[in-house]
Design a protein around this motif. Sequence first.
Motif, short mmCIF file in Angstrom:
data_model
loop_
_atom_site.label_atom_id
_atom_site.label_comp_id
_atom_site.label_asym_id
_atom_site.label_seq_id
_atom_site.Cartn_x
_atom_site.Cartn_y
_atom_site.Cartn_z
N ALA A 302 61.05 -54.55 -9.61
CA ALA A 302 62.73 -54.25 -9.63
C ALA A 302 62.97 -52.96 -10.60
O ALA A 302 63.75 -52.43 -10.26
CB ALA A 302 63.20 -55.73 -10.25
N PHE A 305 62.45 -49.95 -8.54
CA PHE A 305 63.76 -50.00 -7.82
C PHE A 305 64.78 -49.39 -8.43
O PHE A 305 65.60 -48.66 -7.82
CB PHE A 305 63.94 -51.29 -7.18
N LEU A 396 63.32 -52.40 0.44
CA LEU A 396 64.06 -51.93 -0.84
C LEU A 396 64.48 -50.48 -0.31
O LEU A 396 65.55 -50.30 -1.02
CB LEU A 396 62.74 -51.59 -1.67
N ILE A 399 67.89 -51.47 1.21
CA ILE A 399 68.88 -51.94 0.51
C ILE A 399 69.68 -50.82 -0.43
O ILE A 399 70.59 -50.70 -0.59
CB ILE A 399 68.18 -52.85 -0.55
N PHE A 411 73.28 -58.48 -2.18
CA PHE A 411 71.89 -58.24 -2.09
C PHE A 411 71.13 -59.41 -2.43
O PHE A 411 70.01 -59.26 -2.87
CB PHE A 411 71.52 -56.92 -2.92
N PHE A 415 67.17 -59.18 -1.31
CA PHE A 415 66.00 -59.02 -2.33
C PHE A 415 64.68 -60.37 -1.95
O PHE A 415 63.70 -60.38 -2.46
CB PHE A 415 66.47 -59.22 -3.70
N THR A 418 62.70 -59.26 0.70
CA THR A 418 61.70 -58.13 0.10
C THR A 418 60.77 -58.91 -0.81
O THR A 418 59.38 -58.74 -0.39
CB THR A 418 62.31 -57.06 -0.83
N ALA A 443 60.05 -63.26 -4.63
CA ALA A 443 61.58 -63.25 -4.42
C ALA A 443 62.52 -63.78 -5.63
O ALA A 443 63.39 -63.11 -6.02
CB ALA A 443 61.87 -64.26 -3.11
N ILE A 446 62.14 -60.83 -8.31
CA ILE A 446 62.96 -59.63 -8.16
C ILE A 446 64.52 -59.98 -8.25
O ILE A 446 65.41 -59.08 -8.87
CB ILE A 446 62.81 -58.97 -6.79
N ASN A 447 64.59 -60.87 -7.55
CA ASN A 447 66.10 -61.38 -7.64
C ASN A 447 66.79 -61.63 -9.08
O ASN A 447 67.86 -61.21 -9.45
CB ASN A 447 66.40 -62.47 -6.75
N ILE A 450 67.44 -58.44 -11.00
CA ILE A 450 68.66 -57.67 -10.48
C ILE A 450 69.78 -58.19 -10.87
O ILE A 450 70.68 -57.82 -11.34
CB ILE A 450 68.69 -57.57 -9.03
#
Length: 533
Positions: A302, A305, A396, A399, A411, A415, A418, A443, A446-447, A450
Motif C-alpha cells: 500500500a 502504491f 494496482l 486502479i 476501490f 484492492f 489485488t 486483501a 492493503i484495504n 487505504i
Amino acid sequence: QPHIEHILNKVENMAPQGSTKDYGTGPTKISAIEEMALPPSGLAKTKGASFVEDFLNFEEGTAPQSLIVALVMGTICGVSAFVYYKILWGILAFVWHTVPNNLIIPYFPEWSWVLWIPIVGFTMAVCLGLTVKYMGEPGDLAYTVKCVHEKAYISMDHCMPMVCASQFSIIGGGSLGPEAPLVAICACLGGWTSRTIFKRTNRNIVRKHTLMGMAGALAAFFGSPLGGSLFALEVNNRFGAEYFEHIIESIFCGEVTLCVFRQLAGLPIAPIWDIENPKLSGSTAMDVFAGAIIGVMGAGVAALFSVCHKKLMGWFKGQNLLPNDNAVPRALVGAVVIVILGMLVPQTMFWGEYEFQTIATMSPASDLVHVWPTTGLFGFEMETGFHAFIVGVAKLIAISFTVAGGYRGGFIFPFFATGAALGRCLHEFYPSLPIPLCCLGFASAINVAITRTSLATPIILCFLAGEPNVLSGVLAAGLVSLFLTAYMPFLGPQQTRKDLEYSAFSQDSDPRIEEEDHHDEPAPSEKAPLVVV
C-alpha cells in the motif's frame, strides 16, 4: 490543591450552575459537575419517562425517533440501491454479453473479438467525461467524508451526476466498483430525509442520519450488516470509528436496508466466494502470527502504491487534466491504460467482486463473469505464482489510472482482488500457509492501509468468503497494517473528530446545519480521491 481547584473552577465555567434538565426522571436541579455527565442536546437516547412518551413527543435523537427514521431511511435507501443495481447489471449484461453474442460472434472473425474491449472502454470514457463536464461534479468517497465532518450532509446536487458517472465508469471496465457511489447516493438520501421529511436541523442528528444512509448502502451491498455499517463509520476517521454515539442506529439502519435491497433483488444473504473446500476448521496462534506478517507485507504494498499514485496524479496535474473542463481527455488517458491492461490481463477488468473468485482459486479466465472476450489478446491465464504476481501488479496499475482518469467508483473490491492475487503468489512460496489466510489477509492489509477500516474489512472479507475461522489472522493483518500506515493517510478528508468537546458535555455550541446554498464548495480532494498528506 491549587491544581485541583483550577480544574474544578474550569468545570464550573463549562457548565451553567443550577441547570434544570429533564432526561427521563422529571425536572431536577443539578450541579455543574453533574451537568457534564448528561448527554448533550440531541444525543440523549431517552428523554421522557417511557418509550411511549418519547414516541408521542418524537423527541430529537431518542430511541423512538431513531427507530422510525431507520425504518423510513432503510426503505428509501434499499429501494434506491435496488434501482441502481438493476440498471447497472442490466446494462452490463447488454453491453458485455447480449451485444457480443448476437452482433459480434456470428458476423466477425474470432481474432477481432478482442477489439470490443477498447470500443466499449473508450466509448464509456467519453460518456463519463461528458457527464462530469455538463452534469456537474459527482464527488467521490473523499468528498463524502469531507461533507460528513463539515456539513453533516451531502447536497442532492451530487446525486444524479454520481449515478451517471459511476455507471459509465463501471460499464467501461474501470477498476472501481459500485460501493462508493452507493455510499454517496444513500448519504445524500439520508441527509435529505433528515432535513426534508423529518425537519431536523441539529447538526449531529443530521450527521447521524447521513451515516445511517451510508451504513445502509454498504450493509446492503456487502450483505454483511455489521461489517458494512462499521465500514461506513470507520472510513470517516484515520484510527477507528469516532462517531461512537451513532453506531447502534447505523447498524440497525443497515439491517433494514439489507432486508429491503436483498428481498427486492432476490439475492441471498450468503457468502459469494468459495476459496477452498473444505473450509478451515480452525486457526492456531501461528496462523495469527502469519496474518500479522502478511499485514506487514500488505502495508508495504500500500505504501508503494501511494507513492506511485501520487506521482501519477502529479503528472495528470502537470498536463492540466484535472479540471472538469478537461474531463473527457482525462478519462480517455486513463482508459488507454485500462484498455491495454484489460486486453493483456483480462483479470484486471472491472471492480473485482466476482473476479475475486477466479483470482483466488487461479481458475481459468473463461470463468470471468463480466469481461468479453475472456481470453484477451494472448490468452493469459493464472497458472503460476509469477502469473498471480503479474495480476496483482497489473490490478494496482489499473486502479491508479482509473482513479487518476477521473472515473467514479469504489476501490474496496479492487484492492480485495489485488490482495487475492498477491496472496496466491505468497502461497506459491509458502504452501504451508492456508490459501484463505493468504488471500484474505493480504486483501485486508492493503484495504485497511487505504481506507483505515481495520474492524469492518476483516468482517466483510470473512463473511464474503464463508471463512469465519480465519478471522483472527485476517484481523491481525488489518490491525498491523493500520498501525504501520498510521502516518501515511490516503484519504485527505479523513481526520480526527473536531466536535468531541461538544458531544462530551451538555453545552452543544455547534447545533445547527448550514443552509443548502453554502454546501457546494469544491473539495480539493474531489479531483484526486487517493492522496498522501
